[in-house]
Scaffold this active site. Structure first.
Site, PDB file in Angstrom:
ATOM      1  CB  SER A 203      -3.202   5.865   2.031  1.00 14.26           C
ATOM      2  OG  SER A 203      -4.055   5.994   0.922  1.00 14.26           O
TER       3      SER A 203
ATOM      4  CG  HIS B   3      -0.376   3.317  -1.703  1.00 19.94           C
ATOM      5  ND1 HIS B   3       0.013   4.587  -1.321  1.00 19.94           N
ATOM      6  CD2 HIS B   3      -1.685   3.199  -1.339  1.00 19.94           C
ATOM      7  CE1 HIS B   3      -1.018   5.200  -0.762  1.00 19.94           C
ATOM      8  NE2 HIS B   3      -2.053   4.381  -0.758  1.00 19.94           N
TER       9      HIS B   3
ATOM     10  CD  GLU C 290       2.672   6.799  -0.501  1.00 23.20           C
ATOM     11  OE1 GLU C 290       2.389   6.042  -1.463  1.00 23.20           O
ATOM     12  OE2 GLU C 290       1.815   7.248   0.273  1.00 23.20           O
TER      13      GLU C 290
END
Length: 306
Positions: free
Chosen positions: A110, A273, A203
């Protein structure tokens, strides 16, 4: 899988952990397995929306370069936003030098992607994988995620296998990437690694297909994609298409990027995620193979826990 007790050192370079219960559950689960968890005070630290002031969060990172820091694994409490603010003051070269002499497995994803890219730009390996609150503190623990985490950290060579769209691919290169929004935010900055002949794995969460397309076009127009051999797409979650999209979806994005770049795009890797996520050693050598719908990525050359 059975693993030896390890020492975890927590850091909080990004957002405040709203789900304190999840973070504490993650700590308890790890302790129940015999692991030692250090620096737990960062879990509750807060300044506005961040996990402490910029100086406190920066100190988390700078302390990792200290010779007397004893840790097998370094893990952020969570992501969010905030690590980008630290980059101009983060001594990535010093930490990279420390990692070459005294390896630690630094694992996260992230928002933490920007720190991982700054370290990769200095030649240091990290792992894109689970974090404390969202993964180890999940209401239901994913055995898939935990097994792949320990496999990546302890296996000098490992192979990931999954089902993908039918095509034929066989390429080798440096595996790198992570959160796409963070990668796009680094384009043109000193912290973006210049990976030649790479296998870029991406992602994201809560990013509509048009935003994903825009970020990939930014990387293409910056020249980043021209240096790659392939793109692997992980999880793109938290998005609900509407009638306005009229069929425009992630497959539409992948088709356009294939046309523009000529790169093979291999979809469907459980990464990012998502409840289930693999762990990727960033900077490792990878061989990407697709025969029909069977995809595999073999990884080697990365440091592992003894």
């Amino acid at each position: 899988m059975s693993v030896s007790p390890r020492s975890f050192h927590l850091i909080a370079p990004s957002g405040y952990c709203q789900n304190q219960q999840a973070a504490q559950l993650g700590v308890q689960r790890l302790r129940d397995q015999g692991h030692k968890i250090n620096n737990v005070q960062v879990i509750s630290r807060r300044d506005s929306r961040f996990a402490g002031s910029d100086s406190a969060r920066l100190q988390d990172l700078q302390d990792l370069a200290q010779e007397d820091l004893q840790a097998d694994i370094v893990m952020p409490v969570r992501g969010g936003y905030g690590a980008t603010r630290l980059l101009p003051h983060f001594d990535s070269a010093r930490l990279a030098a420390r990692l070459r002499e005294q390896p630690m497995a630094i694992c996260g994803h992230s928002d933490f992607t920007v720190i991982q890219m700054a370290l990769l730009q200095q030649g240091a390996f990290t792992f894109s994988g689970p974090m404390l609150a969202g993964n180890f503190g999940a209401e239901t623990l994913s055995e898939f995620t935990i097994e792949h985490f320990w496999r990546a950290l302890t296996s000098p060579k490992l192979t990931l296998e999954w089902q993908t769209e039918p095509q034929q691919v066989s390429v080798s290169g440096t595996v790198w990437g992570g959160n796409l929004a963070m990668l796009a935010s680094l384009a043109g900055t000193p912290w973006m690694p210049q990976i030649q002949d790479g296998i870029l794995v991406i992602e994201d969460i809560n990013e509509h297909p048009f935003r994903v397309e825009r970020m990939l076009l930014q990387l293409a127009q910056q020249g980043v994609l021209a240096r790659q051999k392939a793109i692997v797409t992980g999880s793109f979650t938290g998005v609900k298409l509407t009638e306005y999209d009229n069929g425009y979806d992630f497959d539409s994005v992948w088709t356009l990027i294939r046309q523009i770049t000529g790169l093979p795009i291999v979809t469907g890797l459980e990464f990012g995620h998502h409840w289930n996520t693999v762990t990727l050693p960033l900077g490792a050598q990878g061989h990407l193979q697709v025969n029909g719908t069977a995809g595999s990525l073999t990884l080697s050359g990365h440091p592992t826990l003894r």
